[in-house]
Design an enzyme around this catalytic site. Sequence first.
Site, PDB file in Angstrom:
ATOM      1  N   CYS A 217     -63.801 -29.197 -36.412  1.00  0.00           N
ATOM      2  CA  CYS A 217     -62.928 -30.169 -37.072  1.00  0.00           C
ATOM      3  C   CYS A 217     -61.547 -30.126 -36.436  1.00  0.00           C
ATOM      4  CB  CYS A 217     -62.852 -29.941 -38.576  1.00  0.00           C
ATOM      5  SG  CYS A 217     -62.198 -28.364 -39.094  1.00  0.00           S
TER       6      CYS A 217
ATOM      7  N   CYS B 177     -56.172 -19.570 -34.062  1.00  0.00           N
ATOM      8  CA  CYS B 177     -57.329 -18.786 -34.482  1.00  0.00           C
ATOM      9  C   CYS B 177     -57.016 -17.303 -34.359  1.00  0.00           C
ATOM     10  CB  CYS B 177     -58.537 -19.114 -33.609  1.00  0.00           C
ATOM     11  SG  CYS B 177     -59.180 -20.765 -33.864  1.00  0.00           S
TER      12      CYS B 177
ATOM     13  N   CYS C  93     -64.244 -24.121 -39.065  1.00  0.00           N
ATOM     14  CA  CYS C  93     -63.725 -25.337 -39.654  1.00  0.00           C
ATOM     15  C   CYS C  93     -62.663 -24.907 -40.665  1.00  0.00           C
ATOM     16  CB  CYS C  93     -64.862 -26.095 -40.339  1.00  0.00           C
ATOM     17  SG  CYS C  93     -64.545 -27.844 -40.528  1.00  0.00           S
TER      18      CYS C  93
END
Length: 160
Positions: free
Chosen positions: A84, A92, A11
């Site tokens: 989220c 990422c 998140c």
Amino acid sequence: MVTPVSVLFLCTGNSCRSIMAEALFSHYGGQRFRSYSAGSFPTGEVHPVSLATLQAKGIGVAGYRSKPWDEFTHQPMDIVITVCDAAAGESCPAFPGEPLKAHWGVSDPAKFQGSEEETQAEFTRICNQLETRVQALVDLPVEEMDREALRQALQEIGRL
């Protein structure tokens, strides 16, 4: 002994949703799974209502902390799940082991504005939604599934 399946919940702040998902997964996953959570921009603290919500469900909360996702970039993960919308849109870091990735977006209860009672109800709603998804994953025969079947199942669970 079978190696546990490692699941990382991501998140942005790592203070509410990803922490709740990690704790729920630790609780329901038993010895088959290892769960972790992290954030792209961690707040540095776990939201107290997240902890209270978990405790109300009988989930242990000791040891959970808000941490950056780079703590896990050298640790192989089997599954990485964003919880989220902000984290789903961010690039990422690369995690060793070519983990499967899924998005289980839920709204941020920390941004909810209302009375104390309404806020607690929103945290409970989000926690219940995550709990449904976590239990669905735990119920899968993950160890017996091929990558494509598991990838599809993770996507379906994200729509629950």
